[in-house]
Enzyme design. Sequence first.
Site, short mmCIF file in Angstrom:
data_model
loop_
_atom_site.label_atom_id
_atom_site.label_comp_id
_atom_site.label_asym_id
_atom_site.label_seq_id
_atom_site.Cartn_x
_atom_site.Cartn_y
_atom_site.Cartn_z
CE LYS A 99 -4.05 -2.05 0.38
NZ LYS A 99 -5.07 -1.90 -0.51
CG ASP B 118 -3.91 -0.73 -3.89
OD1 ASP B 118 -4.59 0.27 -4.34
OD2 ASP B 118 -4.52 -1.65 -3.28
CD GLU C 102 -5.10 -3.14 -6.49
OE1 GLU C 102 -6.18 -3.24 -5.83
OE2 GLU C 102 -4.15 -3.74 -6.32
CD GLU D 265 -10.51 -2.07 -4.98
OE1 GLU D 265 -10.85 -2.16 -3.74
OE2 GLU D 265 -9.08 -2.87 -5.08
CG ASP E 242 -15.46 -6.66 -5.64
OD1 ASP E 242 -14.49 -6.65 -4.77
OD2 ASP E 242 -16.36 -7.19 -5.44
CG HIS F 290 -10.88 -6.34 -4.73
ND1 HIS F 290 -12.00 -6.26 -4.18
CD2 HIS F 290 -9.75 -5.81 -3.86
CE1 HIS F 290 -11.98 -5.58 -3.03
NE2 HIS F 290 -10.62 -5.39 -2.76
N GLY G 273 -10.33 -10.22 -0.72
CA GLY G 273 -9.95 -10.03 0.86
C GLY G 273 -11.21 -9.45 1.60
CD GLU H 230 -6.25 -7.93 -2.61
OE1 GLU H 230 -5.71 -6.98 -1.98
OE2 GLU H 230 -7.20 -7.37 -3.53
#
Length: 262
Positions: A41, A69, A95, A124, A147, A174, A176, A205
């Site tokens: 990130k 990202d 991202e 996403e 997504d 995407h 998580g 992911e």
Amino acid sequence: MLKEGYPAYTTSCAWLGYSDQQLTQLCSTALTEGWTKFKVKVGADLQDDIRRCSLIRKMIGPENSLMIDANQRWDVAEAISYVTKLVEFRPLWIEEPTCPDDILGHAAISKALAPLGIGVATGEQCHNRVMFKQFLQASALQFVQIDSCRVGSVNENLAIMLMAAKFMVPVCPHAGGVGLCELVQHLILFDYISVSASLENRMCEYVDHLHEHFKSPTVIRNAHYMPPKDPGFSSEMFDESVQKHQFPHGEVWRSILEKNRS
């Protein structure tokens, strides 16, 4: 797929706010577990991101993949300038560099970063196949991030995968959130078996949390999604988990509301 599974990447090692010690520990553990693809990130502070990306790139080595990202942090010009300063760490993609609705903005970023070998990944937050069609037509992304819950149905996601195949853009979903890994594993298997028949530049992911609430949790082996064996979409939760988290009378919400009143 039954033998080796579908390649995954981890986001769990490098959230913003982690100390260097925590980054090092999580990254080291992930490497011993077989992970070769890592997402970091970025976007809060450039010098901090340079230090964090440097630390992780040194740990994972030059052969493994690193992605970054920004979670929509920048405007277009800022995204180009910021990511250019991270090129030494060889990110495979940036991202969500800007507003997820700005298709032409993503196209400008893609064009500017292409000579640096950095792709743009997004999707996403895209809510239908028409947005993906326009992203693809504008060459605004190099990695399609579907997504499993954002668009209207499985069929909508299948249409997006077919369009991505037409434009020869890899799908890297995407996942998580609550149950997203459980759901999306079915889509990636369909993409490989029935659409793309390729694993080149493809990965899904994975974030290792909240799987304990599902009757058919995702199985990861050697950093790969293993095909689910149970029938259905792997979305059924345990009754105890549902009751505990129901709003506003579930145990978790009652505790939060009582704490706010005190």
